[in-house]
Scaffold this active site. Structure first.
Site, mmCIF file in Angstrom:
data_model
loop_
_atom_site.group_PDB
_atom_site.id
_atom_site.type_symbol
_atom_site.label_atom_id
_atom_site.label_comp_id
_atom_site.label_asym_id
_atom_site.label_seq_id
_atom_site.Cartn_x
_atom_site.Cartn_y
_atom_site.Cartn_z
ATOM 1 N N TYR A 98 32.328 19.788 43.482
ATOM 2 C CA TYR A 98 32.937 20.957 44.202
ATOM 3 C C TYR A 98 31.683 21.889 44.109
ATOM 4 C CZ TYR A 98 34.219 25.777 45.100
ATOM 5 O OH TYR A 98 34.179 27.044 45.355
ATOM 6 N N ASN B 280 44.430 27.425 39.896
ATOM 7 C CA ASN B 280 43.693 28.766 39.381
ATOM 8 C C ASN B 280 44.697 29.489 38.538
ATOM 9 O OD1 ASN B 280 42.170 28.849 42.661
ATOM 10 N ND2 ASN B 280 41.036 28.135 40.535
ATOM 11 N N LEU B 281 43.991 30.077 37.513
ATOM 12 C CA LEU B 281 44.827 31.065 36.389
ATOM 13 C C LEU B 281 45.771 31.788 37.052
ATOM 14 C CD1 LEU B 281 45.067 31.452 33.228
ATOM 15 C CD2 LEU B 281 43.300 33.280 33.669
ATOM 16 N N ASP C 33 35.169 22.871 32.558
ATOM 17 C CA ASP C 33 35.204 24.204 32.290
ATOM 18 C C ASP C 33 33.944 24.828 31.714
ATOM 19 O OD1 ASP C 33 37.321 25.159 33.919
ATOM 20 O OD2 ASP C 33 38.621 24.896 31.978
ATOM 21 N N SER D 298 29.566 30.173 45.901
ATOM 22 C CA SER D 298 30.266 30.201 44.604
ATOM 23 C C SER D 298 29.558 30.367 43.329
ATOM 24 C CB SER D 298 31.254 28.860 44.494
ATOM 25 O OG SER D 298 31.731 28.779 43.107
ATOM 26 N N LYS E 214 28.776 23.292 47.256
ATOM 27 C CA LYS E 214 28.102 24.705 47.381
ATOM 28 C C LYS E 214 26.783 24.801 47.379
ATOM 29 C CE LYS E 214 32.292 26.557 48.352
ATOM 30 N NZ LYS E 214 32.527 27.012 49.738
HETATM 31 C C1 WQD Z 1 39.994 30.147 35.200
HETATM 32 C C2 WQD Z 1 39.858 30.093 33.873
HETATM 33 C C3 WQD Z 1 40.484 27.811 32.960
HETATM 34 C C4 WQD Z 1 44.381 27.541 34.559
HETATM 35 C C5 WQD Z 1 37.283 29.160 40.224
HETATM 36 C C6 WQD Z 1 37.472 28.363 41.423
HETATM 37 C C7 WQD Z 1 36.312 27.999 42.099
HETATM 38 C C8 WQD Z 1 35.035 28.773 41.853
HETATM 39 C C9 WQD Z 1 35.011 29.320 40.530
HETATM 40 C C10 WQD Z 1 34.892 30.109 44.008
HETATM 41 C C11 WQD Z 1 39.480 28.835 33.137
HETATM 42 C C12 WQD Z 1 41.557 28.665 32.574
HETATM 43 C C13 WQD Z 1 43.099 28.044 34.221
HETATM 44 C C14 WQD Z 1 45.390 27.134 33.680
HETATM 45 C C15 WQD Z 1 43.874 27.971 31.976
HETATM 46 N N1 WQD Z 1 35.305 29.905 42.734
HETATM 47 N N2 WQD Z 1 42.780 28.155 33.051
HETATM 48 N N3 WQD Z 1 45.185 27.378 32.451
HETATM 49 O O1 WQD Z 1 37.964 27.155 37.016
HETATM 50 O O2 WQD Z 1 36.767 29.340 37.024
HETATM 51 O O3 WQD Z 1 37.050 28.094 39.001
HETATM 52 O O4 WQD Z 1 36.155 29.954 40.191
HETATM 53 O O5 WQD Z 1 34.300 29.406 44.470
HETATM 54 O O6 WQD Z 1 36.781 27.627 43.412
HETATM 55 O O7 WQD Z 1 38.657 27.581 41.363
HETATM 56 O O8 WQD Z 1 39.030 29.033 37.740
HETATM 57 O O9 WQD Z 1 41.399 30.013 37.549
HETATM 58 O O10 WQD Z 1 41.014 27.375 37.573
HETATM 59 O O11 WQD Z 1 40.373 28.935 35.695
HETATM 60 O O12 WQD Z 1 43.522 28.023 30.665
HETATM 61 O O13 WQD Z 1 46.616 26.535 33.742
HETATM 62 O O14 WQD Z 1 41.559 29.737 33.561
HETATM 63 O O15 WQD Z 1 40.299 27.063 31.653
HETATM 64 O O16 WQD Z 1 39.144 28.861 31.790
HETATM 65 P P1 WQD Z 1 37.697 28.536 37.672
HETATM 66 P P2 WQD Z 1 40.541 28.609 37.388
#
Ligand code: WQD
Length: 342
Positions: A154, A204-205, A303, A129, A158
């Site tokens: 997490y 996830n978003l 984040d 990741s 990794k």
């Molecule tokens: C993305 C953006 C949130 C939800 C992921 C995987 C992790 C790893 C890395 C592979 C962030 C914002 C999210 C919401 C929001 N991948 N958000 N409101 O944190 O980048 O991590 O990629 O291993 O396993 O989880 O992904 O989709 O949670 O967030 O504003 O309800 O969307 O703050 O900026 P993240 P995410």
């Protein structure tokens, strides 16, 4: 039937595992899935069968229990390779239960090495990741970018996985491995027969966007718009899950065909572009015509402001190229959400 290479896919009933099984089967590999349903459902095997015509066997065993896994898998070998997805993956959850993440994710990783030794399996692809980079200073990140302190338990699992595999493959002649550092996997298979279907609540978003659009959630909270980015919201590199799955087949081909230059290699797996949270929401609305009700709320702990990939290495050495963009991600995610909720 030509004697096809048989691949063990751990976490095969999961989101990325299931999409990778489809691409493996369609590239003439044989597949066995291992999944204990911790964050997935065996229903996905119906979707895989509907797409490929193949009923994949799933071995339901806890991969972090080495002896039990060995016992359960013996009858299913021999395997040419392992693609190791099985892991808990929520950055947010890991902050609240670090020991569960260490025991599950690192335990499972140790078992894959024991399996390779006990069953004489030569190749492994590890689902790593971009979180291994921590909070990057320079963007886009390359594979040589510094590995900084993990921002979550997490991310630490990794980073640990990569360290162990590096040592393992550089001391085990004849065994070779690749770590693929995913950026943000999203979207669903174009058939809408499989997609992201975590049994735990989505964090996830993209699934949160589609669950809000379909009315399962009253609104989406944008976690902060006061970051130092072009619109104040966080930047990520969203990669379509089928593009990501295809990269795993190319990586396994690379090892099977002895094209790897070292016993252990690492590749970034992202499309090389950054999209902000607000841009992602706008892309969803534009590509589906649906409205997303969102509010700006506080930042989420863990984040980082921005991260996206320099993907030159995987393009040059594995011949991989992304074919889907953020609009295609949103269209496929929306189609899957509607099928799922029928
Ligand atoms: C993305 C953006 C949130 C939800 C992921 C995987 C992790 C790893 C890395 C592979 C962030 C914002 C999210 C919401 C929001 N991948 N958000 N409101 O944190 O980048 O991590 O990629 O291993 O396993 O989880 O992904 O989709 O949670 O967030 O504003 O309800 O969307 O703050 O900026 P993240 P995410």
């Amino acid at each position: 039937m030509a004697n096809k290479s048989k691949i063990l896919v751990t976490g095969g009933c999961g989101y990325i595992g299931s999409h990778t099984i489809v691409e493996l089967l369609q590239s003439d590999y044989e597949v066995v899935s291992l999944d204990n349903g911790l964050n997935s459902s065996p229903d996905v095997l119906d979707g895989i069968e509907a797409i490929t015509g193949v009923r994949v066997v799933n071995v339901d065993v806890d991969l972090s229990q080495t002896e039990a896994a060995l016992e359960a898998l013996r009858a299913h070998g021999p395997f040419t390779g392992i693609i190791h997805f099985a892991a808990l993956k929520s950055v947010g959850d890991s902050v609240h239960q670090p020991l569960r993440y260490f025991q599950n994710n690192i335990g499972a990783t140790l078992t894959t090495m024991a399996l390779m030794e006990a069953m004489d399996i030569p190749y492994l692809i590890f689902s790593s990741s971009c979180t291994v980079y921590g909070r990057p200073e320079k963007l886009p990140v390359t594979e040589e970018s510094p590995i900084r302190p993990a921002e979550s338990p997490y991310g630490a699992t990794k980073q640990t996985g990569e360290i162990l595999y590096d040592q393992f493959f550089n001391t085990q002649p004849g065994r070779n491995g690749i770590s693929l550092r995913y950026f943000n996997p999203a979207g669903a298979h174009p058939s809408a027969l499989i997609g992201e279907a975590s049994t735990n609540q989505a964090t996830n978003l993209v699934p949160v966007i589609t669950e809000t659009a379909i009315g399962l959630r009253s609104e989406l909270a944008v976690f902060g718009n006061d970051y130092p980015t072009r619109d104040g919201s966080c930047i990520r590199d969203y990669i379509h899950v089928t593009d990501l799955a295809k990269a795993h087949v190319l990586a396994m081909d690379h090892l099977v065909q002895h094209k790897n230059q070292k016993p252990y290699e690492v590749f970034n797996l992202g499309i090389g572009e950054g999209v902000t949270v607000l841009e992602a929401i706008a892309a969803f609305e534009k590509s589906t015509g649906e409205n997303v009700n969102f509010t700006i709320s506080a930042r989420r702990p863990g984040d980082i402001d921005a991260i996206y990939a320099n993907n030159k290495k995987i393009t040059e050495q594995l011949g991989w190229k992304p074919t889907e963009d953020i609009q295609s991600i949103m269209r496929s995610a929306w189609a899957w959400e509607q099928v799922r909720r029928k």
